[in-house]
Design an enzyme around this catalytic site. Structure first.
Site, PDB file in Angstrom:
ATOM      1  N   SER A  86       1.206  -1.065  -0.370  1.00 56.53           N
ATOM      2  CA  SER A  86      -0.080  -0.249  -0.286  1.00 56.53           C
ATOM      3  C   SER A  86       0.815   1.354  -0.292  1.00 56.53           C
ATOM      4  CB  SER A  86      -0.741   0.194   1.082  1.00 56.53           C
ATOM      5  OG  SER A  86      -1.497   1.096   1.744  1.00 56.53           O
ATOM      6  N   LYS A  87       0.142   2.569  -0.659  1.00 56.07           N
ATOM      7  CA  LYS A  87       1.360   2.971  -0.731  1.00 56.07           C
ATOM      8  C   LYS A  87       0.916   4.245   0.128  1.00 56.07           C
ATOM      9  CE  LYS A  87       3.633   3.190  -5.120  1.00 56.07           C
ATOM     10  NZ  LYS A  87       3.864   2.401  -5.795  1.00 56.07           N
ATOM     11  N   ARG A  88      -0.433   4.911   1.311  1.00 57.45           N
ATOM     12  CA  ARG A  88      -0.637   5.458   1.816  1.00 57.45           C
ATOM     13  C   ARG A  88       0.795   5.677   2.655  1.00 57.45           C
ATOM     14  NH1 ARG A  88      -5.854   3.067   4.072  1.00 57.45           N
ATOM     15  NH2 ARG A  88      -5.265   1.295   3.684  1.00 57.45           N
ATOM     16  N   GLN A  89       0.643   6.761   3.148  1.00 59.52           N
ATOM     17  CA  GLN A  89       1.576   7.017   3.807  1.00 59.52           C
ATOM     18  C   GLN A  89       2.012   6.696   5.218  1.00 59.52           C
ATOM     19  OE1 GLN A  89       3.478  11.255   2.949  1.00 59.52           O
ATOM     20  NE2 GLN A  89       4.218  11.541   5.113  1.00 59.52           N
TER      21      GLN A  89
END
Ligand code: GLU
Length: 525
Positions: free
Chosen positions: A254-257
């Site tokens: 997942s790219k969510r920071q």
């Protein structure tokens, strides 16, 4: 000498994948008595983030991955191969790009955005891969000079050799790519800044990097890099591409920071030891037959080897991080309480047969009480920032914390809800005092609680061994099972389904409060 580098683009936070790369680079360098470099790859000026480099240095250093060469927090740098920040090396790249043009391995491309777009559209229509058609590679010298004289903007492109490019990756083994189907990469953009590819190769060579350890997403770039090394007449470093990081459902991480930034885990209170240990196992293990999972950074330096890096994608599993965190809390906690126990009582016996739950037998109850008090202070340090302020000043707080010690070590954030029952007895239903499985019905509950009330009232030394003694004698007298006395009593004292053990609760609550709660239970029955 082995020289590795971590070469992040400063995005403002450290991605867990980046942490793993940095860690492996660090471990490999240390294991081989080499140097670990930090290089800032900030050639993409559009993505500049204020304070990102400082943040990166701070995070790496917090986690103890200090670099031997590279930029420092005060804006200076250490090492003889600098500058270690690419935006300070623009001239170096330009010079190298010119050298490639001269040697025929690169060319200026004057094509406009519109022309490139048209070309790509046509390629798409004909189901061809989107590749530059080399129009500008064929421009006669006179035309080039004309365009330069009229200041026509241009980029510099690599002229990919039409040949098989083979190399041995230390993780993936033999790899080959066909140069014919690799696009002529832009090396210098029209703003004069280099792209990642040129800067990366020039720097790895001039900084004498021996091993390039990086994520698998860079594997397709490697043939371009190898072609560049060859064009310059340089030997290329060794390459090791680390497996992709995946979510539990095997999709790309997942790219969510918030989910992937190391800083967010630090903020959540995870221990650096746990984060390191967890990152080490993201795509590596110490080899078959080795069951040990808890490693310090120093131990990892000893055992790390590229041969044990996996090829298959590594699952990023937050439960595993929680597990490492708990184990490390425990490890650090035990390191403090063992000497503490010895200090309080030289003759204390420590039973380690259950590794997770060491048991201490003190020679006197005074010493045990002292130990509980001191241990409580250590626990308080761990959970202080999560503890509800109104509980903090209670004189029994240390004792309370000791009864939920295991819970605090697992998740300190939960501490307030864990000890809440000491302050306010939950409003429980009288059914809680019974337990069908244990054979405790209302009348039995009443009988055993009354029995306890009678005997506890007479108890003067309110400590765990004495309380235990009283309750065990009741069990003997009633000729029943422990649970048949302990369960209803524990429920009466805590008002909860699950709680610390009955002796600990009683000791912590004190005589008066314990008897009050017992009375209350009897009123219900
Ligand atoms: N700047 C690249 C990155 O952000 C470095 C890749 C490499 O290590 O070559 O990951």
């Amino acid at each position: 000498m082995v020289r590795t580098r971590f070469a992040p683009s400063p995005t403002g936070y450290l991605h867990v994948g980046g942490l793993r790369t940095a860690l492996y680079c660090y471990l490999f360098a240390k294991k081989n008595k080499g140097n670990f470099l930090l290089r800032i790859e900030d050639t993409d000026q559009e993505r500049f983030v204020e304070g990102a480099v400082e943040n990166l240095i701070k995070t790496l250093s917090w986690i103890r991955l200090d670099h031997d060469e590279g930029p420092l927090l005060d804006g200076s740098e250490k090492g003889e191969f600098g500058p270690y920040t690419q935006s300070k090396r623009t001239e170096i790249y330009k010079k190298h790009a010119d050298e490639l043009i001269e040697k025929g391995h690169a060319y200026r491309c004057f094509c406009t955005k519109e022309r490139l777009e048209e070309m790509h559209n046509a390629q798409e229509k004909n189901k061809l891969p989107p590749m530059y058609d080399r129009t500008c590679a064929k421009l006669p010298q006179s035309k080039i000079e004309e365009k330069l004289a009229s200041n026509t903007p241009f980029v510099i492109r690599q002229k990919m050799p039409y040949e098989l490019i083979k190399f041995k990756d230390l993780v993936r083994g033999n790899v080959q790519f066909d140069g014919k189907i690799i696009d002529d990469q832009v090396l210098i953009k029209s703003d004069g800044f280099p792209t990642y590819h040129l800067a990366n190769v020039v720097d790895d060579h001039s900084m004498q990097i021996t091993h390039v350890i990086r994520g698998e997403e860079w594997l397709p770039s490697t043939p371009k890099h190898i072609a560049l090394y060859k064009a310059f007449g340089w030997e290329h470093p060794e390459f090791a591409h680390l497996p992709l990081l995946l979510n539990s459902d095997k999709s790309k991480l997942s790219k969510r920071q918030g989910d992937v930034s190391v800083e967010s885990y630090i903020e959540k209170g995870y221990l650096k030891e746990a984060i390191i240990n967890f990152a080490a196992f993201l795509g590596w293990n110490p080899g078959s037959g080795e069951e040990k999972e808890i490693f310090t950074l120093e131990e990892l330096e000893e055992v790390f080897s590229i041969e044990h890096i996996h090829k298959a994608g590594a699952i990023f599993n937050i439960e595993k991080l929680d597990w490492f965190n708990w184990r490390w809390q425990k490890e650090i906690f035990n390191k403090k309480i063992f000497p503490l126990a010895k200090e309080i009582d030289e003759k204390v016996e420590i039973d380690l047969s259950r590794k997770d739950q060491p048991k201490f037998a003190f020679t006197s109850s005074d010493k045990e009480e002292k130990f509980i008090e001191e241990k409580g202070k250590i626990l308080l340090e761990i959970c202080k920032k999560y503890l509800d302020k109104k509980y903090l000043s209670d004189k029994n707080i240390s004792k309370m914390l000791v009864t939920v010690e295991e819970k605090i070590l697992r998740d300190a954030k939960e501490v307030s809800s864990q000890i809440d029952f000491y302050f306010t007895l939950p409003n429980y239903s009288k059914e809680l005092l019974t337990n069908e499985k244990m054979g405790v019905d209302f009348s039995w509950a009443k009988k055993s609680i009354e029995e306890a009330q009678k005997n506890l009232e007479k108890l003067d030394n309110w400590n765990i061994p004495e309380i235990k003694d009283v309750l065990t004698k009741i069990v003997e007298r009633l000729e029943c099972k422990n649970g048949q006395v302990f369960w209803p009593l524990r429920a009466a004292l805590s008002g909860l389904d699950f709680s610390p053990g009955v002796f600990e609760i009683m000791y912590t609550l004190g005589k008066e409060k314990s008897l009050q709660r017992i009375k209350k239970a009897l009123e219900k029955l």
